[in-house]
Design a protein around this motif. Structure first.
Motif, PDB file in Angstrom:
ATOM      1  N   MET A 186       0.825  -1.191   0.000  1.00  0.00           N
ATOM      2  CA  MET A 186       0.000   0.000   0.000  1.00  0.00           C
ATOM      3  C   MET A 186       0.868   1.253   0.000  1.00  0.00           C
ATOM      4  SD  MET A 186      -3.130  -0.986  -0.198  1.00  0.00           S
ATOM      5  CE  MET A 186      -4.012   0.483   0.166  1.00  0.00           C
ATOM      6  N   CYS A 187       1.954   1.213   0.759  1.00  0.00           N
ATOM      7  CA  CYS A 187       2.859   2.365   0.812  1.00  0.00           C
ATOM      8  C   CYS A 187       3.467   2.626  -0.556  1.00  0.00           C
ATOM      9  CB  CYS A 187       3.967   2.132   1.829  1.00  0.00           C
ATOM     10  SG  CYS A 187       3.367   1.863   3.502  1.00  0.00           S
TER      11      CYS A 187
ATOM     12  N   GLY B 275       1.186  11.606  -1.692  1.00  0.00           N
ATOM     13  CA  GLY B 275       1.702  12.396  -0.580  1.00  0.00           C
ATOM     14  C   GLY B 275       2.234  11.524   0.534  1.00  0.00           C
ATOM     15  N   LYS B 276       3.112  12.086   1.315  1.00  0.00           N
ATOM     16  CA  LYS B 276       3.794  11.351   2.377  1.00  0.00           C
ATOM     17  C   LYS B 276       2.818  10.800   3.416  1.00  0.00           C
ATOM     18  CE  LYS B 276       7.669  10.067   4.312  1.00  0.00           C
ATOM     19  NZ  LYS B 276       8.363   8.910   3.790  1.00  0.00           N
TER      20      LYS B 276
ATOM     21  N   ALA C 285       0.297   6.062   6.107  1.00  0.00           N
ATOM     22  CA  ALA C 285      -0.947   5.632   6.750  1.00  0.00           C
ATOM     23  C   ALA C 285      -1.133   4.117   6.743  1.00  0.00           C
ATOM     24  CB  ALA C 285      -2.131   6.322   6.100  1.00  0.00           C
ATOM     25  N   ALA C 286      -0.800   3.472   5.652  1.00  0.00           N
ATOM     26  CA  ALA C 286      -0.990   2.025   5.568  1.00  0.00           C
ATOM     27  C   ALA C 286      -0.123   1.274   6.573  1.00  0.00           C
ATOM     28  CB  ALA C 286      -0.691   1.540   4.162  1.00  0.00           C
TER      29      ALA C 286
ATOM     30  N   LEU D 242       2.872  10.586  10.494  1.00  0.00           N
ATOM     31  CA  LEU D 242       1.512  10.999  10.149  1.00  0.00           C
ATOM     32  C   LEU D 242       1.239  12.422  10.644  1.00  0.00           C
ATOM     33  CD1 LEU D 242      -0.521   7.748  10.864  1.00  0.00           C
ATOM     34  CD2 LEU D 242      -0.006   8.753   8.642  1.00  0.00           C
ATOM     35  N   LEU D 243       1.599  12.684  11.887  1.00  0.00           N
ATOM     36  CA  LEU D 243       1.374  14.017  12.451  1.00  0.00           C
ATOM     37  C   LEU D 243       2.170  15.086  11.706  1.00  0.00           C
ATOM     38  CD1 LEU D 243       1.365  13.032  16.208  1.00  0.00           C
ATOM     39  CD2 LEU D 243      -0.567  13.991  14.932  1.00  0.00           C
ATOM     40  N   ASN D 244       3.381  14.750  11.314  1.00  0.00           N
ATOM     41  CA  ASN D 244       4.231  15.715  10.617  1.00  0.00           C
ATOM     42  C   ASN D 244       3.829  15.933   9.159  1.00  0.00           C
ATOM     43  OD1 ASN D 244       5.839  16.198  12.847  1.00  0.00           O
ATOM     44  ND2 ASN D 244       7.318  14.618  12.305  1.00  0.00           N
ATOM     45  N   ASN D 245       3.014  15.035   8.616  1.00  0.00           N
ATOM     46  CA  ASN D 245       2.696  15.105   7.188  1.00  0.00           C
ATOM     47  C   ASN D 245       1.218  15.267   6.875  1.00  0.00           C
ATOM     48  OD1 ASN D 245       5.340  14.691   5.724  1.00  0.00           O
ATOM     49  ND2 ASN D 245       5.384  13.003   7.186  1.00  0.00           N
TER      50      ASN D 245
END
Length: 101
Positions: free
Chosen positions: A1-2, A11-12, A17-18, A39-42
């Motif tokens: 998935m990544c 997008g990053k 997320a996967a 995730l928080l940074n992107n």
């Protein structure tokens, strides 16, 4: 998935997320911390696909995501309250990340 998210210039955030499902299924403390941090940074990269050459044939409205900070807060809230992250309790870097320090 990544790899698919990367290949489709999603997008990053979408690339990372996967992996959250994988690291939580494994109760991988360090992996969960790293993915959550990414995730928080992107969060602001959710709309990056609109800038990709892959989608140049499509028309998108020009919009900024005014919900970036709100999305970060919701992610943090989910990390704090979800039972699936109970294995993270007591891990100092995780506690710092959730407290915003």
């Amino acid at each position: 998935m990544c790899t698919l998210a990367s290949g489709f210039d999603m997008g990053k955030y979408n690339e990372c997320a996967a992996m959250l499902n994988v690291v939580t299924a494994e109760n991988n403390v360090e992996g969960t911390f790293q993915v959550a941090k990414q995730l928080l940074n992107n969060v602001d990269t959710l709309g990056d696909f609109q800038k990709s050459q892959l989608y140049k044939h499509m028309k998108f409205r020009e919009v900024e995501n005014p919900y970036t900070e709100e999305m970060k807060k919701e992610l943090l809230e989910g990390f704090r309250n979800a039972e699936e992250f109970a294995y993270m309790k007591g891990y100092e870097p995780w506690e710092k990340l959730l407290s915003g320090n």
